[in-house]
Design an enzyme around this catalytic site. Sequence first.
Site, short mmCIF file in Angstrom:
data_model
loop_
_atom_site.label_atom_id
_atom_site.label_comp_id
_atom_site.label_asym_id
_atom_site.label_seq_id
_atom_site.Cartn_x
_atom_site.Cartn_y
_atom_site.Cartn_z
N ASP A 1 0.77 -1.03 0.10
CA ASP A 1 -0.54 0.18 0.01
C ASP A 1 1.00 0.58 -0.08
O ASP A 1 2.30 1.36 0.71
CB ASP A 1 -0.89 -0.35 0.88
CG ASP A 1 -2.09 1.03 1.31
OD1 ASP A 1 -2.79 1.36 0.46
OD2 ASP A 1 -3.00 1.20 2.27
N HIS A 2 0.76 2.51 -0.77
CA HIS A 2 0.63 3.60 -0.27
C HIS A 2 3.24 3.35 -0.74
O HIS A 2 3.65 3.15 -0.30
CB HIS A 2 0.64 4.08 0.22
CG HIS A 2 -0.05 4.79 0.23
ND1 HIS A 2 -0.25 6.31 -0.73
CD2 HIS A 2 -1.71 4.81 1.12
CE1 HIS A 2 -2.58 5.78 -0.61
NE2 HIS A 2 -2.56 5.38 -0.05
N ASP B 1 2.94 4.38 -5.91
CA ASP B 1 2.26 5.49 -5.68
C ASP B 1 3.39 7.05 -5.84
O ASP B 1 4.14 7.20 -4.95
CB ASP B 1 1.88 5.77 -4.33
CG ASP B 1 1.17 7.36 -3.95
OD1 ASP B 1 0.65 8.23 -4.63
OD2 ASP B 1 0.74 7.54 -3.43
#
Length: 284
Positions: free
Chosen positions: A82-83, A104
């Site tokens: 995530d991210h 990201d």
Amino acid sequence: MYVSMKGILKRANEGHYAVMAINCFNLETARAVIDAAQELRAPIIIDLLQDHLTSHLDARFLTNPIIKMAEEASVEVAINLDHGHNVAIVKQCLEAGFSSVMMDASSYPYKENVAITKKMVEFAETYNASVEAEVGNIGAVTGENYTNQAMYTDPKQAIDFANQTGIDALAISYGSSHGDYPGGFTPAFQFDIVREIKEATNMPLVLHGGSGCGEENILESIRLGINKINVGSDFMKAQVDKIKTNLEETPTINYVDLISDTITAGKEVVQYYIQLSGSTGKSL
């Protein structure tokens, strides 16, 4: 079953429902998520945040045990970075066995975001892994300005981004923020952003900062084409609250029971969101 996000999000897109992605940072949180999904026969995504991996426990030590849990699960489980802001760390996670990553680069100028993401899509193909990316800027709950117009995704830019990069899922900003909102506050969503991007791309779209958004916002988001919903704050808050309650009621509780009870508390939150997302019974 250990899978990438590609198949489960493709089916969610075709079936007009969403798959939950829950932020985890250790084996206990991952177990709570997988157990919750198995009981409801739902596909699930375990999100491991880059910041947690660099500050809490390195992916080298965390990934293989969670992969083992996923492989032995009776439902589809994806592990997603995530991210992932750092290209080197994103690549390391793919090499470590992650089935999905979020590249990201949304903080970069638009053209750089496109170039960085496109290269990561090409790199991830070697591992048959899916790639999520972001256009816009999903902020955090700070002060009184949870979102501002500059943070929202430009639909035309998002459509161009999807066409140029070949990503599998696109995170868009249309009103949510990461973190805990104050009691009684529900963010206002700009649903036209979702509608325009979905109609043009027909690809899986992602809502970040799902905690505290309100049932109506989430249900309308799914109806318009959101297929992945990220939740972290509500999941972790439930576990913190359980620890506080246990320590108040039983100050002498042993550590094993204290941590075990957090798994139960976390499961309840995950199952609430699974049922809200419409993914109950949707696992192969």
